[in-house]
Design an enzyme around this catalytic site. Structure first.
Site, short mmCIF file in Angstrom:
data_model
loop_
_atom_site.label_atom_id
_atom_site.label_comp_id
_atom_site.label_asym_id
_atom_site.label_seq_id
_atom_site.Cartn_x
_atom_site.Cartn_y
_atom_site.Cartn_z
N LYS A 214 0.95 -1.24 0.24
CA LYS A 214 -0.08 0.04 -0.04
C LYS A 214 0.95 1.17 0.02
O LYS A 214 1.71 1.42 0.86
CB LYS A 214 -0.91 0.08 1.37
N ARG A 224 -10.64 10.07 2.03
CA ARG A 224 -10.51 10.62 3.35
C ARG A 224 -11.72 11.55 3.58
O ARG A 224 -11.99 11.85 4.86
CB ARG A 224 -9.32 11.20 3.38
N LYS A 238 1.52 10.12 5.53
CA LYS A 238 1.73 8.66 6.14
C LYS A 238 2.67 7.87 5.64
O LYS A 238 2.89 6.62 5.48
CB LYS A 238 0.19 7.89 5.50
N GLU A 254 7.44 -6.88 0.73
CA GLU A 254 6.13 -6.74 1.91
C GLU A 254 5.27 -8.01 1.90
O GLU A 254 4.73 -8.59 2.63
CB GLU A 254 5.31 -5.42 1.40
N LYS A 269 -2.42 -1.49 -3.80
CA LYS A 269 -2.94 -0.30 -3.62
C LYS A 269 -2.20 0.93 -3.79
O LYS A 269 -1.25 1.04 -3.09
CB LYS A 269 -3.82 -0.35 -2.53
N SER A 295 -10.24 5.60 -4.51
CA SER A 295 -11.15 6.80 -4.90
C SER A 295 -10.69 7.90 -5.92
O SER A 295 -11.64 8.18 -6.42
CB SER A 295 -11.31 7.43 -3.49
N TYR A 334 -15.25 1.15 -6.65
CA TYR A 334 -16.60 1.92 -6.27
C TYR A 334 -17.39 1.73 -7.74
O TYR A 334 -18.59 2.17 -7.59
CB TYR A 334 -16.32 3.20 -6.06
C1 PBG Z 1 -7.39 3.72 5.49
C2 PBG Z 1 -7.73 3.28 4.36
C3 PBG Z 1 -7.54 4.22 3.10
C4 PBG Z 1 -8.07 3.45 2.09
C5 PBG Z 1 -8.52 2.37 2.46
N1 PBG Z 1 -8.19 2.22 3.83
C6 PBG Z 1 -6.80 5.46 3.22
C7 PBG Z 1 -5.56 5.76 3.66
O1 PBG Z 1 -4.77 4.95 3.85
O2 PBG Z 1 -5.21 6.96 3.86
C8 PBG Z 1 -7.98 4.32 0.77
C9 PBG Z 1 -9.10 3.75 -0.11
C10 PBG Z 1 -9.65 4.72 -1.42
O3 PBG Z 1 -8.80 5.82 -1.58
O4 PBG Z 1 -10.34 4.46 -2.01
N2 PBG Z 1 -6.22 2.88 5.98
#
Ligand code: PBG
Length: 346
Positions: A214, A224, A238, A254, A269, A295, A334
């Site tokens: 990720k 968010r 992050k 990982e 992701k 998203s 989505y």
């Molecule tokens: C939370 C999480 C995130 C997403 C899924 N779980 C956001 C992040 O890590 O800040 C993102 C999903 C998306 O953008 O559709 N840890």
């Protein structure tokens, strides 16, 4: 063996003689022939639908940055999941919008057995016993600072204290009836720790889909907003736990660790910008491998389509097929219901 002379012969025998004997367009001339030579497929079975839930009743509240996506209250969520099930979608992934005044630095609401996520899981489970339910394990919707973990006094994210909390969060979700625990926090060692906690509590059939690779991505922006962690996180990064977008080899390390720790399925992701990573993961490990069309990817396609700049349905299906071509067994998107509907119409 002299490779300079043999390689062209091997190449020739694999691909046939060159033009004009070989005409690549021949196979593309008719619809039946294009179907016959098609290498990959896309079906409702390949799709996981992420959904947002909030407190309230009768709500389907639009998310501004994700046209067509809403935050459901538990009752309308149950109906929406029923629709997804009827479309043949195997799994929904539930994400909570937590009321801002209940957040604290440790994200303690994440551990409350009847918190919003758990109530949503129970409601969906009861109404629809035959659809898979997936839950994120991470603290960002629950913390007052918007990070996925808890902070040490010096402001760093504490890995091991966070993992302890995540184990308890996973247990609370499993007890509510969640089928797939999906740690999205990127702490070290959390897959093994969660597996041991689940097993010790008798949840040895609960699956783990690890967000293994990720990345620290700008494409999570609209999510968010949807879960309400945009204002809490602010401009904080992050990058001390999520991966550097510059790195590919690191993703394989990982994934290898998560497999060794007991992951049943692995995920990369975001999606489209990281298809190379999906391909490498699939080729290296042969694991059930998933991509998350996040998203921001959804928002880009929707925004351009809504302005008439691209054909939304074509780009939706093309982008999902691209995950399959890259080696993904499935995609969190989505678009899942829209795509399943289009696929059903043929
Ligand atoms: C939370 C999480 C995130 C997403 C899924 N779980 C956001 C992040 O890590 O800040 C993102 C999903 C998306 O953008 O559709 N840890």
């Amino acid at each position: 063996m002299n490779y300079t002379t043999t390689t062209p012969l091997i190449e020739q025998s694999r691909h046939g003689p060159a033009y004009p004997s070989t005409r690549m367009r021949r196979n593309r001339r008719t619809d039946w022939s294009r179907r016959l030579v098609r290498e990959n497929t896309l079906a409702a079975d390949d799709l996981i639908w992420p959904v947002f839930v909030r407190e309230g009743h009768g709500l389907a509240e639009p998310v501004d940055a994700m046209p067509g996506v809403v935050r459901h209250s538990c009752d309308t969520l149950v109906d929406a999941v029923g629709m997804a099930r009827d479309l043949g979608i195997p799994v929904v992934a539930i994400f909570p919008f937590i009321e801002p005044d209940t957040k604290d630095p440790d994200g303690s609401v994440a551990l409350v057995p009847d918190n919003l996520v758990c109530r949503a899981v129970r409601a969906v489970r009861q109404a629809h016993p035959d659809i898979g339910i997936q839950c994120d394990v991470a603290l960002d919707p629950f913390t007052s600072h918007g990070h996925d973990g808890v902070l040490d006094p010096d402001g760093q994210i504490s890995n091991d204290r966070t993992v302890d909390i995540l184990c308890r969060q996973a247990l609370v979700q499993a007890e509510a009836g969640c089928d797939i625990i999906s740690p999205s926090d990127m702490m070290d060692g959390r897959i093994g720790a969660i597996r041991r906690s689940l097993d010790a509590a008798g949840h040895d059939q609960v699956q783990i889909m690890a967000y293994s690779a990720k990345y620290a991505s700008g494409f999570y922006g609209p999510f968010r907003e949807a879960v309400g962690s945009a204002p809490t996180l602010g401009s904080a990064s992050k990058a001390t736990y999520q991966m550097d977008p510059a790195n590919g080899d690191e993703a394989l390390r990982e994934v290898a660790l998560d497999i060794a720790e007991g992951a049943d399925m692995v995920m990369v992701k975001p999606g489209l910008p990281y298809l190379d990573v999906i391909r490498r993961v699939k080729d290296s490990f042969g694991m059930p491998t998933y991509g998350y069309q996040v998203s921001g990817e959804y928002a880009m396609i929707r925004a351009a389509a809504d302005r008439g700049w691209i054909d939304g349905e074509t780009c939706m299906l093309e982008s999902l097929m691209a995950f399959r071509r890259a080696g993904a067994d499935g995609v969190l998107s989505y678009f899942a219901c829209d795509a399943a509907r289009r696929l059903r119409e043929g």
